[in-house]
Design an enzyme around this catalytic site. Sequence first.
Site, PDB file in Angstrom:
ATOM      1  N   ARG A  73       0.820  -1.239  -0.200  1.00 27.13           N
ATOM      2  CA  ARG A  73      -0.282  -0.297   0.075  1.00 27.13           C
ATOM      3  C   ARG A  73       0.968   1.033  -0.029  1.00 27.13           C
ATOM      4  NH1 ARG A  73      -2.795  -3.910   1.286  1.00 27.13           N
ATOM      5  NH2 ARG A  73      -5.223  -3.804   1.544  1.00 27.13           N
ATOM      6  N   ASN A 323      -0.978  -8.827  -2.687  1.00 28.33           N
ATOM      7  CA  ASN A 323       0.227  -9.973  -2.675  1.00 28.33           C
ATOM      8  C   ASN A 323      -0.830 -11.149  -3.419  1.00 28.33           C
ATOM      9  OD1 ASN A 323      -0.370  -8.732   0.615  1.00 28.33           O
ATOM     10  ND2 ASN A 323      -1.003 -11.139   0.355  1.00 28.33           N
TER      11      ASN A 323
END
Length: 546
Positions: A73, A323
Amino acid sequence: MKKMIATLYLFSLLITGRAQQQPNIILIMADDMGYSDIGPYGSEIRTPNLNRLAAEGLRLKEFYNNSICAPTRASLLTGQSNHKAGIGYFNVNLGLPAYQGYLNRESLTLAEVLQQAGYSTLMAGKWHVGDDSTAWPNQRGFDRFFGFIGGASNYFDIGDYTDKVPPVSLVENNNRINLAKGQYLTDEIAGHAVQFLEEQSKTRKPFFLYVAYNAPHWPLQALPEDIQQYRGRYAIGWDSLRKERIARQQQLGIIAPNTTIAPDPEVPAWESLTYDEQQLWQRKMEVYAAMIDRMDQGIGKILAKLKALKKDDNTLIVFISDNGAQGGFIPVGRRRQRSSGPIGTAGSYDYQEQSWAHVSNSPLRAYKASAYEGGISSPLIAWFPRRIKGGSIARGTAHLIDLAPTFYDVAGAAYPAVYKGAAAHPLPGVSLASLFFTQQEIDRKQPLFWERAGNRAVRKGRWKLVSSWPSREWELYDIDNDRAETHNLAAQQPQVVQELAAAYDVWARQNDVVDYDRIKPAGPAGFAAPTGGRPQQAAAPGKRNL
């Protein structure tokens, strides 16, 4: 070159008579979702809205993240390496600027830059790049925000609070709130995104909307009607399902017919399980699939609102995951939270686990938090009607750091040298505008680099250098011919290893990377321990007692 691409792009819109204003931008991110977990990348899970975006847009075979929530992020929101942005490790402060655990002021967010370019900036979902209120979304450029600040959340709030099922703590525009009883968080994230679009439509401004789903991140909690859609689908087990997905990926053109397939000796054969064990494992995947299904339903509501507002023809949408799927224990060494209800309910604190995550990351090696392909690879779908050719698939070899320059190109937004008195870090990524709109391969002058909790990697052309902590030994893979990283060529190609390792050392110094053994916190591997304790010995991944 970047300014020229943006100028030509905006001019092309003007001469077709379609651009009354700057293009809108929607960025959607899933959480802990594997490379093959959606239909356009080989999944059996129902994702009709993502299927549509892929059929009408572009898919990348190789798009990279930072292997775990907060570092991803940080790079996504700023276009910087996670260390340069201040989140070299996680959203915890390890006492150095590169590891402070929240975004620094020199790393400008997408919202801050696009806000300066005249955009409404809207966000719904998971923040996870700064717990202190001075680092919340509204303080970093977002006009509107609904979601949660930390790294994980329950999806239900049962109302009768216990230590096993606490309130779902949320924030809306700096005000703390709780999820209402009977609501499901994935629906609320999509619902607030739709609400923000409706409210924003009353302005004459373009918008940037960031939808950060927490699905399908643990805990496994889903709506009964969604779970029911997958009853019995996973009775075939993970061995057969993985073969199905890989065959579908080959058919779709996501992977080559002769691609290498990563094994995992820690995943037991499905047929070795007892009947009761198989029933329990099926339930996990049914709930996991239901969570992705509901996320896709929310994307459908956003698309419907976009069409109703007649803004769909002038909107770029990008979908990614933060991810790969979660393998092993969560995390290694942390005591597993006890469930107070069946898998899928509000009291469930279970998660997908390694055997199914091996399917989710097909055909790639390893899992979330790893620098192998299974940890850092994500689907990417880009959609922009009449600008992106439908059904396109490109290699890409792109990274999170490339999205900020891409969005600024598309928006015609200037990236300031100074913002609110802070000298802005230069953007290290490259614009993907030419890749999105004309499928031109990326002209990248520098390799891509990773470091997180001692896991390191370098990607340059066909070559990938990688090491997995606690080992510091470099491995080398030819990704063009071995995406699954099954053949270590380090001994055969020592000069390539030396060149890429030297490049890594330069990058590490420039980004203030500290050797993980010097800075690692006490506690579970990969995370800070709230009690300051030493790591415990965890059960072998995928081998928990049922």
